[in-house]
Structures are given as structure tokens and as C-alpha cells.
Design a protein around this motif. Structure first.
Motif, PDB file in Angstrom:
ATOM      1  N   LYS A   2       0.773  -1.271   0.051  1.00 41.99           N
ATOM      2  CA  LYS A   2       0.035   0.125  -0.019  1.00 41.99           C
ATOM      3  C   LYS A   2       0.947   1.281   0.000  1.00 41.99           C
ATOM      4  CE  LYS A   2      -4.239  -1.763   1.804  1.00 41.99           C
ATOM      5  NZ  LYS A   2      -4.739  -2.513   2.895  1.00 41.99           N
TER       6      LYS A   2
ATOM      7  N   ARG B 200       0.898   4.059  -2.795  1.00 40.15           N
ATOM      8  CA  ARG B 200       0.661   5.490  -2.334  1.00 40.15           C
ATOM      9  C   ARG B 200       1.635   6.440  -3.041  1.00 40.15           C
ATOM     10  NH1 ARG B 200       0.021   6.799   3.855  1.00 40.15           N
ATOM     11  NH2 ARG B 200      -1.069   5.000   3.789  1.00 40.15           N
TER      12      ARG B 200
ATOM     13  N   ILE C  82       1.171   6.761  -6.893  1.00 39.38           N
ATOM     14  CA  ILE C  82       0.101   7.731  -7.006  1.00 39.38           C
ATOM     15  C   ILE C  82       0.690   9.266  -6.588  1.00 39.38           C
ATOM     16  CG2 ILE C  82      -2.230   8.640  -6.124  1.00 39.38           C
ATOM     17  CD1 ILE C  82      -2.748   5.692  -5.743  1.00 39.38           C
ATOM     18  N   ALA C  83       1.410   9.508  -5.758  1.00 42.94           N
ATOM     19  CA  ALA C  83       2.031  10.661  -5.381  1.00 42.94           C
ATOM     20  C   ALA C  83       2.912  11.089  -6.606  1.00 42.94           C
ATOM     21  CB  ALA C  83       2.694  10.756  -4.231  1.00 42.94           C
TER      22      ALA C  83
ATOM     23  N   TYR D 208      21.053   1.238  22.478  1.00 43.54           N
ATOM     24  CA  TYR D 208      21.495  -0.340  21.728  1.00 43.54           C
ATOM     25  C   TYR D 208      23.073  -0.512  21.798  1.00 43.54           C
ATOM     26  CZ  TYR D 208      22.377   1.458  16.975  1.00 43.54           C
ATOM     27  OH  TYR D 208      22.701   2.033  15.925  1.00 43.54           O
TER      28      TYR D 208
ATOM     29  N   HIS E   2      26.699  -3.625  14.461  1.00 45.70           N
ATOM     30  CA  HIS E   2      25.316  -2.798  15.207  1.00 45.70           C
ATOM     31  C   HIS E   2      25.380  -1.613  14.406  1.00 45.70           C
ATOM     32  CE1 HIS E   2      24.305  -5.639  18.043  1.00 45.70           C
ATOM     33  NE2 HIS E   2      25.529  -6.028  18.111  1.00 45.70           N
TER      34      HIS E   2
ATOM     35  N   ASN F 171      22.932   0.606  10.811  1.00 42.92           N
ATOM     36  CA  ASN F 171      21.704   1.951  11.286  1.00 42.92           C
ATOM     37  C   ASN F 171      22.333   3.298  10.666  1.00 42.92           C
ATOM     38  OD1 ASN F 171      19.792   0.977  13.323  1.00 42.92           O
ATOM     39  ND2 ASN F 171      21.577   0.011  13.974  1.00 42.92           N
TER      40      ASN F 171
ATOM     41  N   LEU G  93      21.726   3.521   6.514  1.00 36.36           N
ATOM     42  CA  LEU G  93      20.308   3.400   6.101  1.00 36.36           C
ATOM     43  C   LEU G  93      19.871   4.674   5.593  1.00 36.36           C
ATOM     44  CD1 LEU G  93      18.406   1.265   5.581  1.00 36.36           C
ATOM     45  CD2 LEU G  93      17.364   1.715   7.752  1.00 36.36           C
TER      46      LEU G  93
ATOM     47  N   ASP H 122      14.324  -0.862   5.373  1.00 34.86           N
ATOM     48  CA  ASP H 122      14.109  -0.648   6.775  1.00 34.86           C
ATOM     49  C   ASP H 122      12.818  -1.405   7.177  1.00 34.86           C
ATOM     50  OD1 ASP H 122      13.639   0.441   9.099  1.00 34.86           O
ATOM     51  OD2 ASP H 122      14.350   2.622   8.808  1.00 34.86           O
ATOM     52  N   PRO H 123      12.983  -2.516   7.959  1.00 37.35           N
ATOM     53  CA  PRO H 123      12.030  -2.979   8.535  1.00 37.35           C
ATOM     54  C   PRO H 123      10.841  -2.394   9.266  1.00 37.35           C
ATOM     55  CG  PRO H 123      13.871  -3.498   9.885  1.00 37.35           C
ATOM     56  CD  PRO H 123      14.312  -2.747   8.834  1.00 37.35           C
ATOM     57  N   ARG H 124      11.342  -1.304   9.970  1.00 36.74           N
ATOM     58  CA  ARG H 124      10.547  -0.421  10.614  1.00 36.74           C
ATOM     59  C   ARG H 124       9.248   0.095   9.781  1.00 36.74           C
ATOM     60  NH1 ARG H 124      15.142   2.789  13.469  1.00 36.74           N
ATOM     61  NH2 ARG H 124      15.972   2.283  11.550  1.00 36.74           N
TER      62      ARG H 124
ATOM     63  N   MET I 255       7.052  -2.889   7.674  1.00 37.38           N
ATOM     64  CA  MET I 255       5.984  -3.784   8.511  1.00 37.38           C
ATOM     65  C   MET I 255       4.878  -2.889   8.946  1.00 37.38           C
ATOM     66  SD  MET I 255       7.722  -6.616   8.922  1.00 37.38           S
ATOM     67  CE  MET I 255       9.306  -7.357   8.471  1.00 37.38           C
TER      68      MET I 255
ATOM     69  N   ASP J 153       2.359  -0.664   7.893  1.00 37.01           N
ATOM     70  CA  ASP J 153       1.349  -0.307   7.060  1.00 37.01           C
ATOM     71  C   ASP J 153       0.974  -1.793   6.399  1.00 37.01           C
ATOM     72  OD1 ASP J 153      -0.034   2.671   6.786  1.00 37.01           O
ATOM     73  OD2 ASP J 153       2.165   2.416   7.740  1.00 37.01           O
TER      74      ASP J 153
END
Lengths: 272, 314, 503
Positions: free
Chosen positions: B2, B6, B9-10, B211, B229, B233, B236, B307-309, B312, B314
Motif C-alpha cells: 500500500k 501510495r 500515485i503521489a 543499543y 550494530h 543503522n 540506512l 528498513d523493517p520499521r 512492516m 502499514d
């Protein structure tokens, strides 16, 4: 004076170096309005293409004009254009951004759609579009770049306003009955000011870069005006025979940009 | 999915908005195209005839949509200055600008990541600090001046390449790529500095996060913590910045083509602006904006996939 | 004796954070260190773990099982971290790597300690990870191993942190405020888990907290720290019942004891606020571009009346709609139904975080004059007079008017927030967790100020808090909230009761 010392101590070494560079260049520009070593437009057929010497510290160009005097005059233009661009773009951007961020809703949606489209086009390209309509020239460059700079300032300020607008002190100001404009400009804006100033420092940097680029392409300032970028473009044809004509304006241009970027570095290091 | 829909469309909306703005700016504001083509000496009858031929009397939106559909069919209009279609005029120049931009983008990715990692690792040492200042100087040099310096030092001084030498891609594709490398460097150097500084800042910021302390408390050594680690991060967000450099590469190529005498769209754009040849200008600007926006969308979608954040949520 | 810290000193630049501190932990023991913010309790244990930054100067010794940790080389010390001594941190939301799967993060401990786990195959390691996640009480560990931290709640993340600290089978676990960021029910669950692990696995726990009642019920032995020094030590019984040192006595006396408030005569029979069938909604997140936005009901048909001079407590778990209700009462929400009737002018709000509730760029004097700025019936001198009077009323000196918020402590800022309400002449104040960010001793002073102000001015309060004892002590009446609804006394108590089954 004491306030200045306190202000000075709070800043880092980058800022100090940048500030000194800018102060010296600015002083040169001020002096150049009243006194120049030579007439920057006076041609001297007997002195063409001379290398640096005591009488002409940056040498002369192919028409025998003193390069140092021309650099000083070129800096006048670079400075005034940068100031004009920031005054236009920075102020309008701040107003658009804070209104759009604070009021939100469909107004924000529309402004930000437009903003996002414009921001994805490099500002120099936007300025090119406008200049191709209105033509080259110092004031047209100011207006074109000024307008091209609005979106990035608007986005910066909008982001900050959104960060601050739900802060508890803003809420309690609302409870005290403060109006929208009062909240934006009296309660919120002082908190955004440091970020906006950082944006202004970066903006100066970019404005000088963009103007020099435009003038280098021959669609920025027009003769007899001579910004540093334009001097570089003219000198390109003689760069093999008299490289000082290229190096002198180039170094001053870099110093000017570096000064602004060092000053802005102070803010980014602090994570503002 | 989705999210991606989106974004697409934008993308379409933004492209339509930009095409509309460009249409208004170049087809409506400059005034009568017929007059500008025929000159002020033309008779009113001649002008009226040409206006009809160019459909200038049609209603506004009809003109916009016929212009837009023309673009889709490859009908970019014809140049005022030369008696040629815009498509013909742009033709081969497209390749030059495209490959110049690609080359500089690859240089940026290849060089800025290791440099940025090195800057982050050595941030507290003198060498790191010195290199940090160097990158700042690199950012302050306008790309056209870098170009001039490259010509002076590497072309004229060290004779590593022949200034202003251009190979047509039809003759030798690799020669064509090779002769653009100095130009690609002129565009890339300030961006390399910018991206590696950004990566450095990220590394420093990430190393202060909680972390990282957790990783140390597990008994990990400094190197393990950095490479396992912090690095992922920190890198990304660089993806986004790389996407943003595409716009600046485009802008840089306009200028650098002038310095190195490369016959690309930048040169054509400048000469068309000088001749107020609006059909050409509008197509080139539209093309550049199109590339930038499409690339940004691709980068955005890519980012969401890495990026899994985001992917996941939506 | 498992851990024995002797003469520990930690200095940051010129500031002494820990000053000749001695403490010890025995096998199988749960030891607590309590102290207010800045007492040096966290710094002490971080230095034992070797997790301080390079700019900290550490001296003294930390004997672990007879070996001095401070004399070990870097790589020798790493063998202890995570394996022999492990640590759980305060902030579960940020303590896990956001880009690494949970399973990997737990497994990593074993990979980092090949000396202990090298004989395990990959399958065995995976099995051990799942087993450990089960021990810390996570359901469906097979699924959790392939999830990322953002997919878990705060309580689950803290369990994962404990699993990481547990999987190396350490002999000592250091827990630095492990429950502070969690709500009451979760707090209790995590503490129970730690206690079980202590019993079952014979693992000692060194427990750092600022929360007295937790330490009291949880620890075998307690150290009290103040300004980098250990002030007193003993069993909870000794410390809480018969404190010897003056500081400990003050500390213990500041703990809210939860004796119900009894002076009900002050409550007048005139309402200042009435909520009738009040509901509040947030827009639902749109799933795609063309969808019509729906809305989610956050506050669900609430009826509430508050009288002049009354203090009503509002209690509920995080996310139950307390904050939304308070915003709704103050008219800060767009989408509401039902009626909010204010019988007084200028309701005010006192926020939880004293650091963000005052405009950081303005002086205190300017902030306090704001409510009067639009009034034309007062001369500037009269305005200054009112402001000074109110500042004194909340127990501050007029000099603070010339300071910026960042120059004041948290307690002073909360006093200023109360002064703002007084300057405005508010008759109704919403206090949203006004003392939960403060140290106990300051907390007590602020609560006393609330009571004093209320008696003198008959202001009505809606007092939001998750601390039962504070609410009982402050309020005439308590209402409970769950899932956006106000529930009756009995059901509410159940929600909050510590012995209630896990939700």
C-alpha cells in the motif's frame, strides 16, 4: 561588547574561523565601495596578461585590467545578491512554513504538495526557468534565486513548527487565550530562530554557489556587473596563458562559501 | 504494498503538477508564440494563420492536454530557433548527460561510503579531524571551479587526459565513457564530501544510542559493535541522501558540460535559454525534473524495502 | 562474596560523580541501591560493567569472585560481560538494535562467548534462544525470534532485554531502573520475573531504583546513596522502619503513605466543571489514498462533575484515555461529542514534564505575565505586583522572574506552573502526573504546595496519576478509567490492584 564575548565563547572553532574569514571579506567589500587600487574597468593595452607583481598583486587580465580590483567589485555583487536572495527566500519561506505547519489542514496539504514538487527540482534549475522568462541581470537573479529558495526554507521552518506546536508550553499559551498569530510569532518562533539561522547560514552558502553557477553560465549578472562566477567564465578562455585570472576569483569565491559553511557548521555540530 | 502504491500515485500527481506548471510558464506566460516565431514585422494575417496552425486559439485546457498527449506520443514540438523538431535536437545529447550523471553517481556511491566510514571511525583522532575539514573545503568549491582545476592540474599539468577531447558513443562506447570521467569527478567531488560527512554524523549519533551500550554489555568488542550494530543503522539514512544528490547531479551536469565542452543537454539548455527557444527549454526542464522525481520515488520505495520499521508498519 | 566494590571513585571532567563508594553483593542475594537523580547510583554500576565513556576517570577496585575487574585487560574483561555479569537497562524502547531480529540479538551473546558456548551447534543455539525467551515469559517465542524490536511492546522488549542478560547464565545481573519506563502492572510482572529467576537459577541481582516501595518489597539488602556517597545500608526492615541517618529519614518520610484525605468540609456544593455524555475521537489512519477517514473513539460517553474546592483523582493504565480526556476538557481537541460545561473561567493545566511546559526562550517573568498581557484594566506596575505575589505564594523568591526555565530545577518549574494558574485566577486545574518526574523529596514538597494552594484558594483539581498512594493522599474522590470509560470504584480497584491477574 560583553554580550558579543559571551556569544563568541559559546561557539566552536569552526564558527570562529568562518566568522573571521567573512569579517575580513566583508571589510574588503566595504572598503572597495570607497577605494579601489585601480579602476576595474580601465583597460591598459600596455599591461595585458601580466602575472602577479607588487603593483598588481593578482596580475592583469587580457585587456590589462587589474584582477584584484575586479575581484573586489565581483565580491560586491556576490555579497549583495546573496543577501537579497536570503532576505527574499528566508523571510517568505519562514512565513509560509510557519503558517502551513501551524494551521495544518488542507492549506498545509496544498502548500506541501507544491513545495515537494518544487524542492525535487534543483534550485539552480528553477532559477534557470525564471531567468529564461525574465532575462538575466542582477535583480532578476536575486528574484529568481530568492523564489527558488523559498521551498527549502518553508520545509525547514514547517518541520520545526510541527515539532514545537504540540509542546506543552504552546498548549498552555492557548489556554491563556493567545491568538494563532501571537502563538506562531511570539511563542513559537523564538524557539525556531536558531534552526532558522542555521538555515540562513547554509542558505548564504548555497546562494553564493548558485549565483556563481548562473553567472558562470552567462545567464546571471550581465556586464558591466562582474560577479566572481562571471569573471571565472570570462577567464576560462585564457586559463592556459594567464591562470591567475582563474585562480584569484576562484580562491575568493571559495573563501566566501567556506566562510558561510564554517559558520553554519557550528549549528550542525550541536545537532540543532 | 500500500505504501508503494501510495508513493506511485503521489509520483503521478507530482509529475502532472510539474508538467502543468511548465506548460503555464513556457506556453502561456511568454505571450504569443506566433509573434515570437515570425518576428514583429509579420502581418496580422500571417500571425493569425500561424496561430491557427499552432492551435494557439484553442481553450486553455485543451491546449494543455494536447500538449501533454503530444509529449506521450514523442511529439515534443519544434524549436523556434532551428527548423527542427525538439526530439531531433535533443536526440544524441540525452546520452551524454545521462551517462555523465550515471558516472558521477557511481563515483559518489563508491567513494563516499568508505570515506564516511573512515571519518566516523577516526572522528576523535587528528587525521579524522583534518579530513573532516578537507571535506568541508571540497563542499565549498563550486563544481565548475573544480572542473577548471581538474583541467589545469590533471589535464595540462600531469597530462592524464586531453582537455576538451570528446569521443562520440557511435565511435567507441568505452572511449565515450572514459572522456567524461574528469567531468564526472568535477560533479561528484562536492557530493562525495557531503555524503561522507553525513555518514560520519550518523555514525557518531548512532554510537551514542542505547543499543550500542547493550551490545557492549554483551561482551562485544569495539570493532564488533561498529561493524555489526552501528554501521547498518548509520548507512540506512544515507540512501535518502543519495537520492537527493540526483537532483544536484543534474544541476551540476548543466554547469560542468560547459566547462569540459561536453555536447549534452546542459549546453543545449543554456543556448536555448539565451535564444528564448521555449519549446526546447520546457522539454529539457521537464525531462530533468522527471528524472529527479522518478529516481527519488525509486529511492523512497527502496528505503521502505530495506528498513523493517517502515515496511512492516502499514 | 560475589561482588565487592571498594573505594570506587568516578570523576567526569572536574565533577565527582561517585565518591569512595563501597558495596558488595553475595551469592544468591538481591541487593538494592536507592537514591535520587544525580546520586551516582547508575554511574557506579556502569563503571563496574566497564560501560562508562572514555572521559570518565575511574579508580578503586571491583572484585568479582576474587578477581579484580579493574585490573583486567580489555579482552579479558569482555569475557565477563554478558557471561558472568550481565545488565538490564532502564529504557526498553531504545536498548535494542532496531535493525536486528530479536533472535539474533539474543543469540549474539553466545557467539560473543565462544569459550562457553563453542560446543553448541547452530540448532542448539536457536533452541536455547527460544527456551530463554520462554523462561522470561514471552508467548510464541518461535515467532518472536524473527521479529524486529518495533513490533514488540515496551514490556515485551524489556523481557527480551532480560533474556539477553540471562542467556549467558550469569552469576550476577545488574538491573538499572528496569521498570521505571513501564506502567504499574508491567512493573509488577517484571519484578516477579526477576525474583523467580533469582530463586530458580541462583543468580544474584543488583537492583538500582529511585522507587522506594519497589526496593522495599523486592530486595534482601539496601544501600542508600546521596551525592555520590553511600549514606546507609541495611535490610529493608532496618532502613524503612528505623532509618539512622538524617537523609534516609527525610527520604523515607517523603514516600507517600496513601492515607486517605479526610478534610471534606472544604468541598463546596457549586460545580466548576460538568461533563455530560462526553466522547472524544481521533481520526483513523487512512489505509489508502482515496479512503474516507474513519475515527476511533478514545473517550467513551463520560459523565463527571467536579465541585469547587474538590480534588478528584483520575487513575488508569497508560493508553486508557486519561490524557485525551484532559485535552478534551480543555477544548484542545477537534472531534468531540457531548457537553463540557465550565462554570469558571481560565481552566489551566499542569503537565508531567516540567522541562517542556515552559517556553525555553522566555524568562520566567515574561511567562508569568502572559495571562495578564491582554488585560487593559491593570497598569504594568500592578501586573508586576500580582506576579511577584504569586511567585512568593508558591514558595519562590522574586529573583526567579529574571531567569530562564533551563536555570531552574524540575521542582521549581512545577511551582512556576502552579503560579501561572494562580496569576490567571483559575478555579479549575488539571494536573497530569505533576510529580511523577520528580524525586521523592521534591515530590513531597510539591504535593504539600498543592494542598496549601487548594486550601487557600478553593481551586478544584482533576489529578491524574498512576501512583495509587499519591492519589489517595491528595484526592477527595477517585475515578477510574479503562478503555475510555469511567468505571465504578470496585472495578477500578481491580484494574489497579497489584494482585490482579495479568492482562
Amino acid at each position: 561588547m560583553r554580550r558579543f564575548i559571551r556569544f563568541w565563547k559559546k561557539r566552536n572553532a569552526y564558527f570562529h574561523v568562518g566568522f573571521v574569514i567573512l569579517a575580513v571579506l566583508f571589510l574588503c567589500v566595504i572598503v572597495s565601495y570607497f577605494w579601489l587600487p585601480y579602476d576595474p574597468t580601465a583597460m591598459n593595452p600596455s599591461m595585458t596578461g601580466q602575472g602577479p607583481s607588487f603593483s598588481h598583486i593578482f596580475g592583469t587580465d587580457e585587456y590589462g585590467r587589474d584582477v584584484f580590483s575586479r575581484v573586489l567589485v565581483g565580491m560586491q555583487d556576490s555579497f549583495t545578491i546573496a543577501f537579497g536572495v536570503i532576505a527574499l527566500g528566508g523571510l517568505i519561506g519562514a512565513v509560509v512554513g510557519s503558517l502551513s505547519g501551524y494551521l495544518g489542514g488542507w492549506l498545509d496539504e496544498v502548500i506541501m504538495r507544491l513545495n515537494d514538487s518544487l524542492i525535487s527540482i534543483p534550485s539552480i534549475l528553477l532559477a534557470l526557468v525564471m531567468i529564461s522568462l525574465v532575462g538575466a541581470g542582477k535583480y532578476n537573479v536575486i528574484v529568481a534565486l530568492g523564489i527558488a529558495f523559498i521551498p527549502s526554507f518553508a520545509r525547514l521552518v514547517r518541520g520545526e513548527v510541527i515539532k514545537v506546536k504540540d509542546a506543552e508550553y504552546v498548549r498552555s499559551a492557548k489556554l491563556m487565550g493567545a491568538g494563532k498569530l501571537r502563538i506562531i510569532f511570539i511563542h513559537i518562533f523564538p524557539n525556531i530562530f536558531p534552526t532558522w539561522m542555521a538555515g540562513v547560514a547554509v542558505g548564504f552558502n548555497n546562494a553564493v554557489l548558485a549565483e556563481s553557477g548562473l553567472s558562470f553560465l552567462g545567464i546571471g549578472v550581465t556586464p558591466p556587473e562582474a560577479s566572481l562566477g562571471r569573471m571565472l567564465a570570462e577567464a576560462q578562455s585564457v586559463m592556459f596563458s594567464s591562470p591567475w585570472c582563474v585562480v584569484a576569483p576562484g580562491i575568493f569565491l571559495i573563501l566566501l562559501i567556506l566562510g558561510f559553511s564554517f559558520v553554519s557548521e557550528n549549528y550542525s555540530e550541536k545537532g540543532v | 504494498m500500500k505504501q508503494i502504491a501510495r508513493r506511485l500515485i503521489a509520483l503521478v500527481l507530482t509529475l502532472l503538477l510539474i508538467s502543468f506548471l511548465i506548460f503555464v510558464i513556457f506556453q502561456i506566460i511568454p505571450g504569443d508564440g506566433a509573434v515570437s516565431r515570425l518576428g514583429t514585422n509579420a502581418t496580422p494575417e500571417q500571425i493569425a494563420a500561424l496561430r491557427k496552425e499552432l492551435h494557439l486559439d484553442d481553450p486553455f485546457f485543451k491546449r494543455y492536454f494536447s500538449w501533454l498527449f503530444g509529449l506521450f506520443r514523442g511529439d515534443f514540438g519544434s524549436s523556434y530557433k532551428y527548423d527542427m523538431s525538439v526530439a531531433e535536437l535533443i536526440g544524441g545529447k540525452l546520452k551524454v548527460t545521462f551517462f555523465l550523471a550515471m558516472e558521477s553517481f557511481f563515483l559518489i556511491v563508491l567513494i563516499s561510503l568508505p570515506v564516511g566510514i573512515f571519518l566516523g571511525r577516526t572522528a576523535k583522532k587528528p587525521i579524522g579531524a583534518a579530513l573532516h575539514v578537507t571535506t568541508q573545503v571540497c563542499m565549498a568549491v563550486p563544481s565548475f571551479f573544480t572542473g577548471i582545476l581538474i583541467i589545469l592540474i590533471f589535464g595540462l599539468g600531469l597530462k592524464l587526459f586531453i582537455p576538451y577531447y570528446f569521443v562520440k558513443p557511435e565511435n567507441s562506447f568505452f572511449g565515450f565513457l572514459g572522456c567524461m570521467i574528469p567531468g564526472a569527478f568535477a560533479i561528484a567531488i562536492p557530493k562525495i564530501a557531503m555524503v561522507s560527512r553525513f555518514l560520519r554524523t550518523n555514525v557518531l549519533e548512532e554510537s551514542r544510542k542505547d543499543y550500542v551500550r547493550t551490545a557492549y554489555s554483551k561482551g562485544a568488542g569495539e570493532k564488533h559493535v561498529f561493524y555489526r550494530h552501528i554501521l547498518k543503522n548509520a548507512i540506512l539514512p544515507v540512501v535518502t541522501i543519495l537520492g537527493m544528490t540526483i537532483a544536484e547531479i543534474m544541476a551540476g551536469s548543466i554547469v560542468v558540460e560547459q566547462v569540459f565542452g561536453l555536447p549534452g543537454m546542459g549546453q543545449l539548455l543554456i543556448s536555448s535559454i539565451n535564444h528564448r527557444d521555449f519549446p526546447v527549454v520546457s522539454v529539457i526542464i521537464l525531462y530533468m525534473a522527471f528524472v529527479v522525481i522518478v529516481m527519488n520515488t525509486i529511492v523512497d520505495i527502496l528505503y521502505q524495502c530495506i528498513d523493517p520499521r517502515i515496511s512492516m508498519e502499514d | 562474596m560475589l561482588l565487592s566494590v571498594k573505594d570506587l571513585c568516578v570523576e567526569f571532567r572536574d565533577k565527582v560523580a561517585v565518591d569512595h563508594v563501597n558495596f558488595q553483593v553475595d551469592e544468591n542475594e538481591i541487593v538494592g541501591i536507592i537514591g535520587e537523580s544525580g546520586s551516582g547510583k547508575s554511574v557506579s554500576v556502569l563503571s563496574v560493567m566497564g560501560l562508562l565513556n572514555d572521559d570518565a576517570k575511574v579508580s578503586g577496585s571491583a572484585l568479582f569472585d576474587g578477581k579484580d575487574l579493574s585490573e583486567l585487560k580489555l579482552n579479558e574483561r569482555q569475557m565477563y560481560k554478558g557471561k558472568e555479569i550481565s545488565m538490564v537497562f532502564q529504557e526498553p524502547m531504545t536498548s535494542l538494535n532496531p535493525l536486528m531480529k530479536i533472535g539474533r540479538q539474543v543469540e549474539e551473546v553466545m557467539l560473543l562467548h565462544p569459550e562457553a558456548f563453542s560446543e553448541l551447534t547452530e540448532e542448539q543455539r536457536k533452541a536455547k534462544v527460544i527456551e530463554t525467551l520462554q523462561i522470561v515469559g514471552l508467548d510464541h517465542p518461535e515467532q518472536i525470534v524473527s521479529m524486529y524490536p518495533h513490533e514488540l511492546s515496551g514490556g515485551m522488549r524489556q523481557r527480551v532485554m532480560i533474556a539477553i542478560a540471562l542467556i549467558g547464565q550469569p552469576r550476577l545481573m545488574i538491573a538499572d531502573e528496569p521498570t521505571t519506563a513501564l506502567d504499574v502492572v508491567l512493573q509488577e510482572q517484571i519484578l516477579q520475573l526477576l525474583k523467580e529467576l533469582n530463586k530458580k537459577l541462583h543468580m544474584s541481582v543488583l537492583f538500582i531504583s529511585h522507587n522506594m516501595s519497589i526496593v522495599r518489597n523486592f530486595c534482601d539488602r539496601v544501600y542508600v546513596m546521596q551525592n555520590g556517597k553511600i549514606v546507609e545500608t541495611g535490610t529493608p526492615e532496618q532502613i524503612f522502619k528505623h532509618p539512622k541517618e538524617k537523609y534516609t529519614q527525610i527520604l523515607i518520610a517523603s514516600i507517600p503513605d496513601g492515607t486517605p484525605r479526610e478534610d471534606k468540609d472544604d468541598v463546596l456544593d457549586e460545580p466548576v466543571l460538568e461533563l455530560k455524555d462526553f466522547s472524544a475521537f481521533y481520526p483513523k489512519k487512512k489505509k489508502h489514498f482515496f479512503e474516507k477517514g474513519g475515527r476511533v473513539c478514545i473517550v467513551d460517553h463520560v459523565d463527571l462533575t467536579i465541585h469547587a474546592g474538590e480534588c478528584v483523582g483520575l487513575v488508569g493504565r497508560s493508553g486508557c484515555g486519561k490524557s485525551t480526556l484532559s485535552k478534551g476538557i480543555l477544548g484542545l481537541l477537534k472531534d468531540t461529542e457531548g457537553a463540557v460545561i465550565h462554570h469558571s473561567k481560565h481552566p489551566q493545566m499542569i503537565f508531567q514534564d516540567p522541562y517542556s511546559s515552559l517556553n525555553p526562550k522566555k524568562k520566567i517573568g515574561w511567562i508569568l505575565k502572559q495571562p495578564l498581557a491582554l488585560r487593559t484594566d491593570l497598569t504594568p506596575d500592578e501586573k508586576s505586583k500580582i506576579v511577584i505575589e504569586m511567585v512568593q505564594k508558591v514558595g519562590l523568591k522574586p529573583e526567579v522572574l529574571d531567569r530562564y526555565p533551563r536555570e531552574l530545577s524540575g521542582g521549581m518549574r512545577q511551582r512556576i506552573s502552579i503560579a501561572i494558574a494562580l496569576v490567571q485566577g483559575s478555579k479549575f486545574i488539571i494536573a497530569d502526573e505533576p510529580v511523577s518526574a520528580l524525586d521523592v523529596t521534591v515530590q513531597k514538597q510539591i504535593l504539600e504546595l498543592f494542598l496549601k494552594v487548594q486550601r487557600e484558594t478553593n481551586i478544584a483539581f482533576l489529578f491524574i496519576s498512576h501512583d495509587r498512594d499519591v492519589v489517595k493522599q491528595m484526592c477527595h474522590r477517585i475515578v477510574y478509567m479503562a478503555d475510555g470509560k469511567l468505571s465504578d470504584e470496585e472495578k477500578g480497584k481491580e484494574i489497579l490492584d497489584k494482585d490482579a491477574p495479568v492482562c
